[in-house]
Design a protein around this motif. Structure first.
Motif, short mmCIF file in Angstrom:
data_model
loop_
_atom_site.label_atom_id
_atom_site.label_comp_id
_atom_site.label_asym_id
_atom_site.label_seq_id
_atom_site.Cartn_x
_atom_site.Cartn_y
_atom_site.Cartn_z
N MET A 1 0.85 -1.21 0.00
CA MET A 1 0.00 0.00 0.00
C MET A 1 0.88 1.25 0.00
N ILE A 2 0.53 2.18 -0.87
CA ILE A 2 1.27 3.44 -0.91
C ILE A 2 0.53 4.47 -0.06
N ALA A 3 1.28 5.17 0.79
CA ALA A 3 0.67 6.11 1.73
C ALA A 3 -0.03 7.24 0.99
N PRO A 4 -1.16 7.73 1.53
CA PRO A 4 -1.86 8.84 0.87
C PRO A 4 -0.98 10.09 0.75
N GLU A 5 -0.08 10.31 1.72
CA GLU A 5 0.83 11.46 1.64
C GLU A 5 1.63 11.42 0.34
N VAL A 6 1.97 10.21 -0.08
CA VAL A 6 2.76 10.04 -1.32
C VAL A 6 1.86 10.21 -2.54
N LEU A 7 0.67 9.60 -2.48
CA LEU A 7 -0.25 9.63 -3.62
C LEU A 7 -0.76 11.04 -3.91
N ASN A 8 -0.84 11.87 -2.88
CA ASN A 8 -1.45 13.19 -3.05
C ASN A 8 -0.48 14.28 -3.51
N GLU A 9 0.71 13.88 -3.91
CA GLU A 9 1.70 14.83 -4.43
C GLU A 9 1.68 14.87 -5.96
N TRP A 10 2.29 15.92 -6.51
CA TRP A 10 2.42 16.06 -7.97
C TRP A 10 3.74 15.47 -8.44
N TYR A 11 3.70 14.79 -9.59
CA TYR A 11 4.91 14.18 -10.16
C TYR A 11 5.01 14.50 -11.66
N PRO A 12 6.23 14.69 -12.15
CA PRO A 12 6.42 14.91 -13.59
C PRO A 12 6.32 13.58 -14.32
N VAL A 13 5.67 13.57 -15.48
CA VAL A 13 5.51 12.30 -16.20
C VAL A 13 5.84 12.38 -17.68
N ALA A 14 6.06 13.59 -18.21
CA ALA A 14 6.37 13.69 -19.64
C ALA A 14 6.84 15.10 -19.97
N MET A 15 7.45 15.25 -21.14
CA MET A 15 7.76 16.56 -21.68
C MET A 15 6.54 16.99 -22.46
N PRO B 1 -1.57 11.03 -8.63
CA PRO B 1 -2.36 9.80 -8.65
C PRO B 1 -3.39 9.72 -7.53
N GLY B 2 -3.38 10.68 -6.60
CA GLY B 2 -4.36 10.69 -5.52
C GLY B 2 -5.22 11.93 -5.61
N THR B 3 -5.49 12.54 -4.47
CA THR B 3 -6.22 13.80 -4.42
C THR B 3 -5.21 14.88 -4.08
N PRO B 4 -4.98 15.83 -4.99
CA PRO B 4 -3.90 16.80 -4.76
C PRO B 4 -4.05 17.52 -3.41
N ALA B 5 -3.01 17.45 -2.60
CA ALA B 5 -3.04 18.09 -1.29
C ALA B 5 -2.85 19.59 -1.41
N HIS B 6 -2.27 20.03 -2.52
CA HIS B 6 -2.00 21.45 -2.73
C HIS B 6 -1.70 21.65 -4.20
N ASP B 7 -1.57 22.93 -4.60
CA ASP B 7 -1.23 23.23 -5.99
C ASP B 7 0.22 22.84 -6.25
N LEU B 8 0.55 22.65 -7.53
CA LEU B 8 1.95 22.43 -7.90
C LEU B 8 2.73 23.72 -7.66
#
Lengths: 280, 216, 208
Positions: free
Chosen positions: A1-15, A65-72
C-alpha cells in the motif's frame, strides 16, 4: 500500500512538447502503469482505474495519482523576459527517486564527479551555509551556498566562486538558483524533475531557465546532459538503492546539512516512497 | 578545420573526440540535439548523412559517417603510429577489431541506449550479446598479456583499442558490469592512463593520476 | 575439511595502486592494493553515502571514494574529508574490513575473524579467471577429470599432454567464477583455450 501522503503529491511524467507533438507515453508512476496522451487538444494522464489530474508547467506534464493536497509549486523567475527555457529530455536511472534528488542538493561531490567543470581539487572545502524548512510553503531551502567552479555553465569562460540556493518544493523535485555568469545580479534556474517509476527506478527530467542568448540550444542541452550523466554512474552504485531515512546507516557531515534536512522533511511528512526506514 | 557533428552522450562520437585528442588534433564541434530533439533524423541532417546517424566528420569535400573510418583518417593525418604496425598481419588484425567494435555498439551500445534514453530493444538479448563480445575481447587480451603485450595489436595502443574502448568502458550504463573481465579492466585502465586521454560522462577521471592536494 | 577462504581473483589482475570489486558469498567487497603493495578488502560501500568503494581511486597508501573523495587508510579508518579539510575525521568513520591475503598468486577473502590460513597451492602457476553462467554441477558434468568442491583438481589431457589443473570456485548469484592455475610447465595459451572450451561445454549442459 502506498501512503496517501505520497499519492497526493504532484509528479512529472512527460515533456509537454513531445505529447503535444502527438507522441504517446506509456510509463509508470509509483509502480502503476499510466499513459500520457493528447486527447482533443488537451493532455491527459490515464491511470489503471481512470484519469488523473494534469498540470502543464515548466515545459512538463505533471500529475497526481491521488487527491492533490496542494497546488503544484511555482518558480516566478521562469516567467522573466529574456530567459531561455531548456527541456533537457529524459534520462532513466536505476536508483531511488529520493537519491536522485539528494544528489542534486549536494555540492561536495563536484570536484570528484564533475571534475574541472563544477569543481576541482584542491578547492574541495564546503563553507557553512544556511538550511531551513520554510513553514509557510513547507519547502526545504538552502541558501548562501558557495563553491569554486572551473566552468560553472556553458557560457562560463573562467573559474568563479558560484553562489547557490537550493530548494525542494516537492518530494521528487529540486530547483537550484545559481550565479548567472552572463547577467550580474540574476540567478540561473536549474531544476531536476524526478518521476518515480518504482521505489528503485526513476525517469529524470533536468530543466533549465537561463540568461544566455549566445549558446546554441543543442549545446545547452548537451552541457546539462553531460553533468547529469556524470551523476548517473554514482546514483546506480549507491548501496542500498533506497534512501536510508534512519540515522546510523549513513554518516553525514556539516556539508550535508541540506541532505539531512531533506531526509528529515521526507520522514516527518511520511514521504517514504523510495526510502528505507529500518537499517538493513 | 575538421568539423565533427557531435553528441556528448554518444559512444561513437566519443571515439572520435578521444582519437583527436590523443593525436593532438583540434576539431570544430557542432552539437547535434540527438536527445530529446532527434535532430539527426531531420531532413536537413539527412541531406548530409542519409543514414541519420552520428557522428559525421567533415573536412572540405570529405564527409565520413562511420566512426571507425574517422579513426583511420585522424590517425593517418596526425598520428600514423596509431594505425598499428605496417605488416599484413597487423593491418588485418586492426581491421578485425574495427569490425568487432560494431558488434560492441550493436550489443552494449544498444543496451545503454535502452537503459539510459529509453530506446526500444530486447534488453536481455542485448546484454547477452554484449557479454559474448566481452568474452571474446577478454580471451584475446588475456593471450596478449601472456605474450607481455598490453594492447590489442602490436606493442603500442592503436585505433583498434580506441575503436573498442568506448562501448566497453560505458557498458555499465546498460547494466553490464565488467567485474568478471580482469584483462579488460586492466586494458581499460591503460587506455585511461594515456597522455591526452579525455573522458566522457560515465567514464570518470582517474584521480589517482594526480597527487593528492593534501598530504594525508 | 572446508575453509572459509574464498578466492576472489589472481594477484596479477590486481597491480599496486588499483582497486577492484570482490565477493565473499553474498558480500560485495572492494579489494585494493596500495602503491607499496599493501592489500585490503572492505565492504563495498562508503559509510558516508553508500557509494561503492570499488569505483574509487588509490593514491599512495589510501583509497578514496569517487563520490566525495573521502580518504581511507589501509586500516580502514577515514583519514580525510575533502569538504572539511581541517577536520580530523572521527574514529567511528571506518570501512568494514575483511581478511584478504595474497598467496601462491591467488587473492583470498575471509571474514575478519578467520583464524586459519588459506589453502596452499604450491608449485602451480596462475592462469586466468573466468565466469560461468552455470553452476558447479554442470561444470563437473562437463569434465570428469576434475574432483573436489571449492577447489577442483585433476590431470587433464589436451594437445597430447597431461596438464595438472586447479580451479578455485567462487560462487556468484548467477553462476560461478573460476580462478584457474596449472602445472608450472604448461602452455598458458593452451590452458586458457581449454578453459574457454570447458565453459562452453558446461554452459551447454545447462541449456540441454
Amino acid at each position: 500500500m502506498i501512503a496517501p501522503e505520497v499519492l497526493n503529491e504532484w509528479y512529472p511524467v512527460a515533456m509537454a512538447s513531445q505529447i503535444r507533438a502527438g507522441q504517446r507515453r506509456q510509463t509508470q508512476l509509483l509502480g502503476q502503469p499510466i499513459t500520457v496522451v493528447l486527447t482533443d487538444g488537451a493532455i491527459a494522464v490515464q491511470g489503471p482505474t481512470g484519469s488523473f489530474p494534469v498540470i502543464e508547467r515548466f515545459g512538463h506534464v505533471w500529475t497526481c495519482p491521488g487527491t492533490p493536497a496542494h497546488d503544484l509549486f511555482t518558480v516566478p523567475e521562469v516567467d522573466q523576459p529574456g530567459r531561455r527555457l531548456v527541456d533537457v529530455g529524459v534520462v532513466r536511472v536505476k536508483c531511488s527517486p529520493l537519491r536522485a534528488v539528494e544528489n542534486f542538493l549536494d555540492i561536495a561531490h563536484f570536484p570528484f564527479v564533475h571534475t574541472d567543470i563544477l569543481g576541482a581539487e584542491p578547492h574541495t572545502e564546503v563553507n557553512r551555509y544556511e538550511v531551513q524548512i520554510r513553514e509557510d510553503t513547507d519547502e526545504v531551502w538552502a541558501t548562501k551556498v558557495t563553491f569554486y567552479q572551473p566552468q560553472a555553465a556553458k557560457s562560463a569562460e573562467v573559474g568563479i566562486v558560484t553562489e547557490y540556493m537550493y530548494r525542494v518544493p516537492a518530494p521528487t523535485v529540486s530547483v537550484l538558483y545559481k550565479t548567472c555568469p552572463v547577467v550580474p545580479g540574476e540567478w540561473d534556474v536549474i531544476g531536476i524533475f524526478v518521476q518515480p517509476l518504482t521505489e528503485e527506478l526513476c525517469d529524470v527530467w533536468p530543466y533549465m531557465a537561463l540568461f544566455d542568448d549566445v549558446t546554441p540550444m543543442a549545446e545547452l542541452i548537451a552541457f546539462q546532459q553531460m553533468i547529469f550523466l556524470q551523476d548517473r554512474s554514482i546514483l546506480e552504485n549507491q548501496i542500498p538503492r533506497l534512501l536510508p531515512l534512519d540515522p546510523g546507516m549513513e554518516i553525514p557531515t556539516q556539508a550535508d546539512l541540506t541532505s539531512i534536512a531533506y531526509r528529515r522533511w521526507l520522514k516527518k511528512r511520511g514521504l517514504t516512497y523510495g526510502a528505507q526506514m529500518v537499517a538493513a | 578545420m575538421i568539423r565533427l557533428y557531435d553528441y556528448v552522450l554518444s559512444a561513437s562520437c566519443y571515439k572520435v573526440r578521444l582519437m583527436a585528442s590523443l593525436v593532438g588534433l583540434k576539431l570544430e564541434h557542432e552539437a547535434v540535439d540527438f536527445h530529446p530533439g532527434l535532430e539527426h533524423k531531420s531532413a536537413a541532417f539527412r541531406q548530409m548523412n542519409p543514414a541519420g546517424t552520428l557522428p559525421v566528420l567533415m573536412d572540405g569535400d570529405l564527409i565520413l559517417t562511420e566512426s571507425t573510418a574517422m579513426l583511420v583518417y585522424l590517425a593517418r593525418m596526425s598520428g600514423p603510429e596509431w594505425l598499428g604496425p605496417d605488416t599484413p598481419q597487423a593491418l588485418a588484425q586492426v581491421q578485425q577489431w574495427l569490425a568487432f567494435s560494431g558488434r560492441l555498439a550493436a550489443s552494449l551500445g544498444r543496451a545503454r541506449l535502452h537503459d539510459m534514453l529509453l530506446y526500444p530493444g530486447d534488453i536481455d538479448a542485448l546484454r547477452r550479446d554484449g557479454h559474448d563480445a566481452l568474452r571474446e575481447l577478454e580471451a584475446a587480451l588475456t593471450e596478449r598479456r601472456f605474450a607481455g603485450r598490453d594492447w590489442l595489436v602490436g606493442d603500442a595502443p592503436s585505433i583498434a583499442d580506441i575503436a573498442c574502448f568506448p562501448n566497453v568502458a560505458l557498458s555499465q550504463d546498460g547494466g553490464v558490469v565488467l567485474d568478471d573481465y580482469p584483462a579488460i579492466r586492466l586494458w581499460s585502465l591503460s587506455i585511461r592512463s594515456l597522455d591526452r586521454f579525455v573522458e566522457m560522462p560515465g567514464i570518470h577521471r582517474l584521480h589517482e593520476l594526480r597527487p593528492a592536494p593534501v598530504e594525508v | 575439511m572446508t575453509t572459509r577462504w574464498i578466492a576472489t581473483g589472481l594477484c596479477h589482475d590486481l597491480p599496486n595502486g588499483v582497486v577492484m570489486a570482490g565477493r565473499w558469498h553474498d558480500t560485495e567487497l572492494a579489494v585494493w592494493r596500495s602503491a607499496s603493495g599493501k592489500l585490503a578488502a572492505w565492504k563495498d560501500r562508503c559509510p558516508h553515502r553508500g557509494m561503492r568503494l570499488s569505483h574509487g581511486f588509490v593514491r599512495g597508501e589510501t583509497l578514496s571514494c569517487i563520490y566525495h573523495g573521502w580518504v581511507y587508510g589501509t586500516d580502514g579508518g577515514c583519514k580525510h574529508i575533502p569538504a572539511h579539510p581541517s577536520l580530523v575525521p572521527p574514529k567511528a568513520i571506518r570501512a568494514e574490513a575483511f581478511s584478504c591475503v595474497a598467496l601462491d598468486g591467488v587473492l583470498w577473502l575471509a571474514p575478519a575473524d578467520v583464524s586459519e590460513a588459506p589453502p596452499r597451492l604450491g608449485g602451480l602457476r596462475p592462469v586466468r579467471s573466468l565466469s560461468l553462467t552455470c553452476g558447479l554441477a554442470a561444470l563437473m558434468a562437463a569434465e570428469s577429470a576434475l574432483a573436489g568442491k571449492d577447489i577442483l583438481r585433476g590431470s587433464v589431457t589436451f594437445g597430447g599432454h597431461a596438464v595438472e589443473i586447479c580451479l578455485l570456485v567462487q560462487p556468484k548469484p548467477d553462476g560461478i567464477t573460476l580462478h584457474a592455475l596449472c602445472g608450472a610447465s604448461a602452455d598458458l595459451v593452451a590452458v586458457s583455450r581449454w578453459l574457454e572450451a570447458l565453459r562452453f561445454k558446461a554452459e551447454e549442459k545447462v541449456a540441454e
